[in-house]
Design a protein around this motif. Structure first.
Motif, PDB file in Angstrom:
ATOM      1  N   ASP A 144     -41.330  57.242   0.468  1.00  0.00           N
ATOM      2  CA  ASP A 144     -40.980  56.980   1.872  1.00  0.00           C
ATOM      3  C   ASP A 144     -40.922  55.486   2.156  1.00  0.00           C
ATOM      4  O   ASP A 144     -40.052  55.012   2.900  1.00  0.00           O
ATOM      5  CB  ASP A 144     -41.989  57.657   2.799  1.00  0.00           C
ATOM      6  N   LEU A 145     -41.868  54.739   1.575  1.00  0.00           N
ATOM      7  CA  LEU A 145     -41.879  53.296   1.798  1.00  0.00           C
ATOM      8  C   LEU A 145     -40.610  52.641   1.256  1.00  0.00           C
ATOM      9  O   LEU A 145     -40.037  51.745   1.890  1.00  0.00           O
ATOM     10  CB  LEU A 145     -43.109  52.663   1.127  1.00  0.00           C
ATOM     11  N   MET A 146     -40.152  53.081   0.099  1.00  0.00           N
ATOM     12  CA  MET A 146     -38.936  52.495  -0.478  1.00  0.00           C
ATOM     13  C   MET A 146     -37.719  52.788   0.398  1.00  0.00           C
ATOM     14  O   MET A 146     -36.854  51.928   0.589  1.00  0.00           O
ATOM     15  CB  MET A 146     -38.694  53.032  -1.892  1.00  0.00           C
ATOM     16  N   SER A 147     -37.666  53.979   0.944  1.00  0.00           N
ATOM     17  CA  SER A 147     -36.552  54.313   1.842  1.00  0.00           C
ATOM     18  C   SER A 147     -36.585  53.428   3.081  1.00  0.00           C
ATOM     19  O   SER A 147     -35.546  52.930   3.545  1.00  0.00           O
ATOM     20  CB  SER A 147     -36.623  55.786   2.237  1.00  0.00           C
ATOM     21  N   LEU A 157     -37.937  50.447   3.255  1.00  0.00           N
ATOM     22  CA  LEU A 157     -37.601  49.085   2.833  1.00  0.00           C
ATOM     23  C   LEU A 157     -36.094  48.913   2.708  1.00  0.00           C
ATOM     24  O   LEU A 157     -35.527  47.902   3.168  1.00  0.00           O
ATOM     25  CB  LEU A 157     -38.294  48.765   1.501  1.00  0.00           C
ATOM     26  N   GLU A 158     -35.436  49.881   2.110  1.00  0.00           N
ATOM     27  CA  GLU A 158     -33.983  49.801   1.947  1.00  0.00           C
ATOM     28  C   GLU A 158     -33.278  49.745   3.300  1.00  0.00           C
ATOM     29  O   GLU A 158     -32.320  48.976   3.483  1.00  0.00           O
ATOM     30  CB  GLU A 158     -33.498  50.986   1.111  1.00  0.00           C
ATOM     31  N   ARG A 159     -33.763  50.523   4.262  1.00  0.00           N
ATOM     32  CA  ARG A 159     -33.164  50.485   5.597  1.00  0.00           C
ATOM     33  C   ARG A 159     -33.382  49.128   6.263  1.00  0.00           C
ATOM     34  O   ARG A 159     -32.482  48.583   6.913  1.00  0.00           O
ATOM     35  CB  ARG A 159     -33.746  51.613   6.464  1.00  0.00           C
ATOM     36  N   SER A 160     -34.575  48.558   6.078  1.00  0.00           N
ATOM     37  CA  SER A 160     -34.871  47.255   6.681  1.00  0.00           C
ATOM     38  C   SER A 160     -34.024  46.155   6.063  1.00  0.00           C
ATOM     39  O   SER A 160     -33.535  45.262   6.762  1.00  0.00           O
ATOM     40  CB  SER A 160     -36.355  46.921   6.521  1.00  0.00           C
ATOM     41  N   VAL A 161     -33.852  46.228   4.757  1.00  0.00           N
ATOM     42  CA  VAL A 161     -33.051  45.210   4.072  1.00  0.00           C
ATOM     43  C   VAL A 161     -31.594  45.293   4.518  1.00  0.00           C
ATOM     44  O   VAL A 161     -30.921  44.268   4.679  1.00  0.00           O
ATOM     45  CB  VAL A 161     -33.166  45.364   2.540  1.00  0.00           C
ATOM     46  N   GLU A 162     -31.096  46.507   4.726  1.00  0.00           N
ATOM     47  CA  GLU A 162     -29.694  46.688   5.112  1.00  0.00           C
ATOM     48  C   GLU A 162     -29.433  46.332   6.578  1.00  0.00           C
ATOM     49  O   GLU A 162     -28.305  46.021   6.950  1.00  0.00           O
ATOM     50  CB  GLU A 162     -29.272  48.132   4.851  1.00  0.00           C
ATOM     51  N   SER A 163     -30.471  46.357   7.387  1.00  0.00           N
ATOM     52  CA  SER A 163     -30.278  46.032   8.802  1.00  0.00           C
ATOM     53  C   SER A 163     -29.989  44.544   8.957  1.00  0.00           C
ATOM     54  O   SER A 163     -30.366  43.726   8.122  1.00  0.00           O
ATOM     55  CB  SER A 163     -31.519  46.400   9.618  1.00  0.00           C
ATOM     56  N   VAL A 187     -45.482  48.408  -0.702  1.00  0.00           N
ATOM     57  CA  VAL A 187     -45.000  49.044  -1.938  1.00  0.00           C
ATOM     58  C   VAL A 187     -45.698  48.419  -3.137  1.00  0.00           C
ATOM     59  O   VAL A 187     -46.153  49.114  -4.057  1.00  0.00           O
ATOM     60  CB  VAL A 187     -43.472  48.890  -2.074  1.00  0.00           C
ATOM     61  N   CYS A 188     -45.814  47.105  -3.120  1.00  0.00           N
ATOM     62  CA  CYS A 188     -46.457  46.401  -4.233  1.00  0.00           C
ATOM     63  C   CYS A 188     -47.887  46.901  -4.431  1.00  0.00           C
ATOM     64  O   CYS A 188     -48.297  47.195  -5.554  1.00  0.00           O
ATOM     65  CB  CYS A 188     -46.438  44.900  -3.964  1.00  0.00           C
TER      66      CYS A 188
END
Length: 708
Positions: free
Chosen positions: A592-595, A597-603, A618-619
């Motif tokens: 869930d955290l990776m999903s 993160l991906e949304r935040s990076v794409e925003s 995540v780390c």
């Protein structure tokens, strides 16, 4: 007003026996501790100790790296000097390599000599010294920031803080490393890149051929000499030795590296048949260098090139030796028949006219006449094979030397790259050792180390405006180069401090981390066997200061966007590898955290610090090493690590939400990071102005009275 609930405010806080162990003293020194108590949601008291430490690795690892680089460049000079007489073009490349290496050796010897003058007790390079030429390789303001939460089982949280790995001495007038390397990418692309293993193999083949060729030639001459004597036994012995050496010679030559290098030489000759040579460009000139004395030309005019030609060349050596064996067998059979013949009439009936001459008293002399043309053919085949193989392997060694030196650009760029790598290396080794020491009793973590490797997650708060763009470009290359680093855990000779210090070796940079014998013996056998533990580095950057506001409104944030996107993909790959190879470690799967993160990076949200928060979570979820940087790890970094500590207290230890801001202000006003500011610039104020802070995300603003 609320008083900061600090219980202990000593510069060298009390450290229990475990924290003062020889292992930790090998990686930490000059501790500063602060102890707090905060209210939890259920109105209990939370006892928290904040500890900031310097590390002797700040200087010891850069000195080891400099010594390795000096030795590497010295060895490279030696290996190209040992190559035989070269054509003018290849000799020009050799000269370029030697000149480059001598320059680097001189610079690094001077830098190392200056570092040796630094007192052995020194573990710290202040932010005011970041432009010092002799301290280029030393990380700026490197510290471990640790937080212990006391309870039934005390928990430690670590972050390594240091100034972004960047070359402040050379400065950023022409950009950082990424930009500088891109300018010279045409040189690197024109140079065939051979790995260290391939270069080593090429040198082995050159040595092998130099040893085997005279042996084969000597035995061939001896065979001719013996053929004049009437000693069939001795002749067979020499022939057996010749056959053995020839087979060994063919075995050495059956090398795919030779074939691929010959093809590359041909392709480069064709591609550059109409260009003139400029030294240091890694290309072949219009006169193909393969045309050397005693070597067959592979020239630009050979427009048709058969990739199987090399297979035929070494196979011809085997065929020629088989012809010699067959001739000797035939001659020996004839001699045996000759000895059984009792009359000229029988000889006339048994042998055709062409063979009767061999039955005369001078039959042994005629053996040499039969063998001579076959031996000449063998020598010609061996000479041709050696010539082509020597051209190919010389090409590999030289191209390996060129790709590792002049093709990287001017010496200043190579030195910059080594310097920022050194800074990143010191930080990641410090983080790995603390992570290892804290996880020695966690079997899942130990299994993860040798199965998947360790994640190193770098958080950067640099802006993408002005000089900090160059710093971020330097940091990008530094972090990427850390994937060449591997750790290996070994058994220390004793528990003495000097035996527990990490050591650096190899051109691919293996860091040996010794553990005391008793602790080493408790490790799983897979780690005791000494596997290489790979580093998987990722870098996330979110600029938070006023310059980032300018970049987002009037400048360019594409560097930050690219870095975050690439790091998100690499982090996803690491998590997938962890899931695939260790499926039973379900609690460490941050799906869930990776999903998120991906949304935040794409925003496209400005100053989206949520990217940093989720990447840090995540780390920690995957047992990674956390590292945080800004320009000098003094001000913005202080805001980040204190925020992270309070967030951990809230999420993991039920710190009351109403006390969250109080705890955050307390750590910033009275905590270890204020001591860090003091030791760097001699002042107890963060270097922010009120106007600047208006552009900061709210959670990154220090309390009133702590800045100015």
């Amino acid at each position: 007003p609320f008083q900061c609930p600090t219980l202990c405010d000593s510069i060298h806080g009390s450290i229990d026996d475990k924290e003062n162990s020889p292992m930790l003293r090998a990686v930490l020194c000059a501790q500063v501790s602060k102890v707090y108590r905060f209210k939890t949601e259920d109105q209990r008291w939370l006892l928290v100790r904040e500890q900031m430490s310097e590390t002797p690795l700040s200087f010891s690892l850069p000195k080891q790296l400099l010594s390795l680089l000096i030795q590497e460049h010295t060895n490279r000079i030696q290996e190209v000097k040992e190559l035989s007489d070269l054509s003018p073009h290849w000799d020009g490349l050799r000269h370029d390599v030697i000149t480059h290496c001598n320059h680097m050796i001189g610079c690094y010897q001077e830098t190392l000599a200056e570092l040796e003058k630094v007192p052995a007790t020194s573990c710290f390079k202040s932010s005011t010294s970041k432009s010092d030429r002799h301290l280029q390789f030393v990380p700026t303001n490197l510290h471990s920031q640790r937080m212990e939460v006391t309870g039934p089982d005390s928990v430690w949280y670590d972050v390594i803080t240091f100034g972004a790995p960047a070359d402040h001495h050379q400065a950023f007038k022409h950009g950082g490393l990424k930009k500088l390397l891109n300018k010279h990418s045409n040189l690197r692309e024109s140079c065939v890149s051979y790995s260290q293993e391939e270069s080593s193999r090429a040198k082995e083949l050159l040595v092998g051929m130099a040893q085997l060729q005279p042996l084969v030639f000597g035995l061939a001459e001896e065979l001719l000499a013996i053929s004049q004597e009437q000693n069939a036994t001795r002749l067979q012995q020499v022939l057996d030795s010749l056959t053995e050496q020839a087979e060994q010679f063919v075995h050495v030559l059956k090398e795919e590296l030779v074939k691929s290098a010959l093809l590359e030489i041909h392709n480069q000759c064709i591609a550059n048949s109409n260009t003139s040579h400029v030294h240091s460009n890694g290309l072949l000139c219009e006169n193909c260098p393969a045309n050397q004395e005693g070597q067959q030309e592979v020239g630009p005019h050979d427009t048709e090139y058969d990739e199987e030609e090399w297979d035929r060349v070494w196979a011809n050596v085997g065929k020629s030796i088989n012809c010699i064996i067959a001739m000797v067998d035939r001659l020996q059979e004839q001699e045996q028949h000759h000895q059984t013949v009792t009359s000229p009439e029988q000889a006339f009936l048994l042998f055709p006219p062409a063979s009767r001459s061999s039955m005369s008293s001078s039959s042994w002399c005629s053996w040499q006449e039969h063998l001579l043309p076959l031996v000449v053919t063998l020598r010609d085949c061996v000479r041709e094979a050696v010539g082509k193989a020597r051209v190919a392997m010389t090409f590999v060694v030289l191209q390996g030397a060129v790709s590792g030196t002049v093709a990287q650009g001017p010496p200043q760029i190579a030195q910059r790259r080594h310097a920022v790598f050194s800074q990143g290396l010191s930080a990641v080794v410090c983080g790995f050792m603390l992570k290892l020491y804290g996880g020695l009793e966690d079997p899942d973590f130990l299994r993860q180390l040798h199965t998947v490797g360790v994640l190193a997650q770098f958080e950067s708060l640099l802006s993408t405006y002005g000089d900090e763009v160059g710093m971020l470009e330097d940091m990008e290359v530094s972090v990427a180069d850390l994937n060449r680093v591997a750790f290996i855990i070994t058994e220390a000779k004793t528990e003495q401090l000097e035996d527990l210090l990490p050591t650096l070796s190899g051109t691919c940079f293996i860091v040996e981390v010794p553990l005391p014998p008793e602790i080493f013996s408790s490790l799983p056998q897979e780690l005791k066997d000494g596997p290489l533990i790979r580093v998987d580095p990722v870098l996330f950057n979110i600029g938070i200061n006023q310059h980032q506001s300018l970049a987002e409104r009037f400048g360019d944030s594409s560097l930050q966007e690219r870095l975050n996107q690439q790091s998100c993909e690499r982090l996803r790959a690491y998590c997938n590898a962890l899931r695939d190879r260790l499926p039973d470690m379900g609690k460490t799967q941050p799906v869930d955290l990776m999903s998120s993160l991906e949304r935040s990076v794409e925003s496209k949200k400005r100053k989206n610090v949520e990217v940093l928060w989720i990447a840090a979570m995540v780390c920690r979820k995957v047992n990674g090493v956390r590292l945080t940087s800004c320009k000098s790890a003094k001000d913005r970094t202080a805001m980040s690590v204190t925020l992270e500590q309070c967030a951990l207290l809230r999420e993991q230890h039920t710190l009351s939400q109403q006390h969250f801001s109080t705890a955050l202000d307390c750590m910033r006003r009275e905590g270890c990071r204020m001591e860090n500011v003091q030791k760097n610039i001699g002042s107890r104020k963060f270097a922010f102005s009120g106007v600047q802070l208006l552009t900061f995300p709210k959670l990154y603003r220090p309390p009133d009275g702590s800045y100015g």
